[in-house]
Design a protein around this motif. Structure first.
Motif, mmCIF file in Angstrom:
data_model
loop_
_atom_site.group_PDB
_atom_site.id
_atom_site.type_symbol
_atom_site.label_atom_id
_atom_site.label_comp_id
_atom_site.label_asym_id
_atom_site.label_seq_id
_atom_site.Cartn_x
_atom_site.Cartn_y
_atom_site.Cartn_z
ATOM 1 N N ASP A 111 0.861 -1.349 -0.007
ATOM 2 C CA ASP A 111 -0.008 -0.056 0.020
ATOM 3 C C ASP A 111 0.968 1.099 -0.069
ATOM 4 O O ASP A 111 1.586 1.768 1.035
ATOM 5 N N SER A 112 1.059 2.083 -1.178
ATOM 6 C CA SER A 112 1.889 3.252 -1.021
ATOM 7 C C SER A 112 1.369 4.242 -0.280
ATOM 8 O O SER A 112 2.326 5.107 0.045
ATOM 9 N N ARG A 113 0.156 4.203 0.097
ATOM 10 C CA ARG A 113 -0.113 5.372 1.079
ATOM 11 C C ARG A 113 0.462 5.304 2.397
ATOM 12 O O ARG A 113 0.637 6.056 3.082
ATOM 13 N N ILE A 114 0.758 3.879 2.870
ATOM 14 C CA ILE A 114 1.125 3.748 4.147
ATOM 15 C C ILE A 114 2.914 3.694 4.153
ATOM 16 O O ILE A 114 3.436 4.375 4.870
ATOM 17 N N GLY A 115 3.303 3.077 3.023
ATOM 18 C CA GLY A 115 4.714 3.047 2.631
ATOM 19 C C GLY A 115 5.790 2.028 3.479
ATOM 20 O O GLY A 115 7.016 2.337 3.215
ATOM 21 N N TYR A 116 5.073 1.225 4.020
ATOM 22 C CA TYR A 116 6.055 0.141 4.545
ATOM 23 C C TYR A 116 4.908 -1.118 4.621
ATOM 24 O O TYR A 116 3.970 -1.108 4.584
ATOM 25 N N GLY A 117 6.004 -2.423 4.804
ATOM 26 C CA GLY A 117 5.167 -3.494 4.629
ATOM 27 C C GLY A 117 5.010 -4.202 5.937
ATOM 28 O O GLY A 117 5.112 -3.659 7.114
ATOM 29 N N PRO A 118 4.763 -5.577 5.868
ATOM 30 C CA PRO A 118 4.587 -6.324 7.220
ATOM 31 C C PRO A 118 5.631 -6.253 8.253
ATOM 32 O O PRO A 118 5.577 -6.265 9.483
ATOM 33 N N GLY A 119 6.897 -6.490 7.576
ATOM 34 C CA GLY A 119 8.101 -6.465 8.801
ATOM 35 C C GLY A 119 8.287 -5.089 9.318
ATOM 36 O O GLY A 119 8.287 -5.130 10.888
ATOM 37 N N PRO A 120 8.431 -3.915 8.822
ATOM 38 C CA PRO A 120 8.389 -2.541 9.668
ATOM 39 C C PRO A 120 7.006 -2.524 10.506
ATOM 40 O O PRO A 120 7.050 -1.947 11.576
ATOM 41 N N GLY A 121 5.974 -2.982 9.762
ATOM 42 C CA GLY A 121 4.680 -2.998 10.724
ATOM 43 C C GLY A 121 4.676 -3.734 12.101
ATOM 44 O O GLY A 121 4.369 -3.085 13.176
ATOM 45 N N LEU A 122 5.293 -4.846 11.945
ATOM 46 C CA LEU A 122 5.489 -5.432 13.053
ATOM 47 C C LEU A 122 6.494 -4.790 14.062
ATOM 48 O O LEU A 122 5.994 -4.706 15.087
ATOM 49 N N LEU A 123 7.510 -4.295 13.599
ATOM 50 C CA LEU A 123 8.354 -3.686 14.667
ATOM 51 C C LEU A 123 7.749 -2.267 15.115
ATOM 52 O O LEU A 123 7.773 -1.915 16.291
ATOM 53 N N VAL A 124 6.849 -1.491 14.467
ATOM 54 C CA VAL A 124 6.090 -0.447 15.005
ATOM 55 C C VAL A 124 5.010 -0.973 16.029
ATOM 56 O O VAL A 124 5.151 -0.417 17.151
ATOM 57 N N ILE A 125 4.231 -1.985 15.930
ATOM 58 C CA ILE A 125 3.321 -2.514 16.663
ATOM 59 C C ILE A 125 4.085 -2.957 18.080
ATOM 60 O O ILE A 125 3.508 -2.747 19.032
ATOM 61 N N LEU A 126 5.129 -3.746 17.767
ATOM 62 C CA LEU A 126 5.999 -4.008 18.913
ATOM 63 C C LEU A 126 6.396 -3.127 19.751
ATOM 64 O O LEU A 126 6.361 -3.081 21.075
ATOM 65 N N ALA A 127 6.812 -2.256 19.261
ATOM 66 C CA ALA A 127 7.125 -0.668 19.862
ATOM 67 C C ALA A 127 6.303 -0.205 20.818
ATOM 68 O O ALA A 127 6.657 0.210 21.816
ATOM 69 N N TRP A 128 5.387 -0.052 20.156
ATOM 70 C CA TRP A 128 4.005 0.504 20.836
ATOM 71 C C TRP A 128 3.794 -0.419 22.162
ATOM 72 O O TRP A 128 3.362 -0.063 23.111
ATOM 73 N N THR A 129 3.767 -1.830 21.950
ATOM 74 C CA THR A 129 3.331 -2.810 22.965
ATOM 75 C C THR A 129 4.410 -2.747 24.250
ATOM 76 O O THR A 129 3.974 -2.491 25.232
ATOM 77 N N CYS A 130 5.585 -2.598 23.800
ATOM 78 C CA CYS A 130 6.679 -2.570 24.815
ATOM 79 C C CYS A 130 6.754 -1.294 25.869
ATOM 80 O O CYS A 130 6.787 -1.046 26.976
#
Length: 274
Positions: A240-259
């Protein structure tokens, strides 16, 4: 939640090595599971998570299957569209995470819990582990049931199979998204302590703020890094070009929020009185 349930497994303050921590954690986790399963809200919110995700996925799949000509196959993501029900069901899993923590403050049983488990690090680790494990145990069958319901109803012209590129990963991604979102909610609840105030913060954050930020010039890109948006990347098979990143970076982002949420919850628990 009763004080009796909260103190069903008494864990004396423990220190002095990993063995003692492990024993304390095991007993505390057993007590947390007893508390969770005794709450009626646990079963209602988890049932709502399953039913809403599968039902809306089935509805989307049927609608798409009835009008396949409206979709371009080169950009259409059948897996993500089949998981559209998560936009509603994540509210239920958020409520589960919030009430699993804030309920003890609302009823006052947090005092009995901390008397039973005076080591607050052990207490918080056990609570987070049990809440996360229960969320995952519900989210996994929810993800697979939704995938098969949505893809079957979508029809053979547009649907995806579990063996298609990215489909299995995205299905596990849905389960992970719901689980991590639940843990973020639990962490925020530990900081704010009240059910109403916590939901008053999380509901706008997850369901309103993203859309508002996306419409504002200059700050729209910030919305890409909200936990629900990042989590949606785990469920996608098409970029999705509107978001600009895929599953890998998405996992890192939500893991950061969780931590961060869980760390803030622990800090609040350790620094304030029950």
């Amino acid at each position: 939640m009763s004080a009796g349930a909260a103190g069903a497994a008494t864990v004396p303050g423990r220190s002095g090595g990993p063995g003692r921590f492990t024993a304390g954690f095991r007993d505390a986790a057993a007590a947390e599971w007893l508390k969770l399963r005794s709450l009626r809200s646990t079963w209602w919110t988890l049932a709502a998570t399953f039913v809403l995700t599968v039902a809306v996925g089935l509805l989307y799949g049927t609608t798409i299957g009835n009008h396949p000509e409206d979709y371009r196959k080169d950009v259409f993501d059948p897996v993500l569209m089949g998981f559209a029900g998560v936009s509603m069901s994540q509210m239920a899993i958020v409520c589960f995470g919030v009430m699993a923590v804030s309920g003890e403050y609302t009823t006052g049983t947090i005092r009995a819990s901390l008397t039973a488990v005076p080591d607050r690090t052990v207490f918080w680790a056990a609570k987070a582990a049990v809440v996360g494990a229960v969320a995952l145990a519900v989210s996994l069958p929810t993800a697979f049931a939704t995938f098969f319901a949505a893809q079957t109803s979508m029809g053979s012209e547009l649907n995806a199979g579990l063996g298609d590129p990215g489909a299995l990963r995205a299905t596990f991604g849905l389960a992970l998204h719901l689980t991590l979102l639940c843990l973020v909610s639990a962490g925020v609840a530990a900081v704010l302590r009240g059910t109403v105030i916590t939901l008053g913060v999380l509901v706008p954050l997850f369901f309103i703020v993203g859309d508002l930020l996306a419409s504002l010039p200059g700050v729209g890109q910030v919305a890409r890094f909200l936990p629900n948006i990042a989590g949606s990347r785990l469920m996608s098979t098409v970029p999705d070009s509107r978001i600009g990143y895929g599953p890998g970076p998405g996992l890192l982002v939500i893991l950061a929020w969780t931590c961060v949420a869980l760390a803030c919850g622990l800090a609040a628990l350790r620094r304030r009185d029950a």
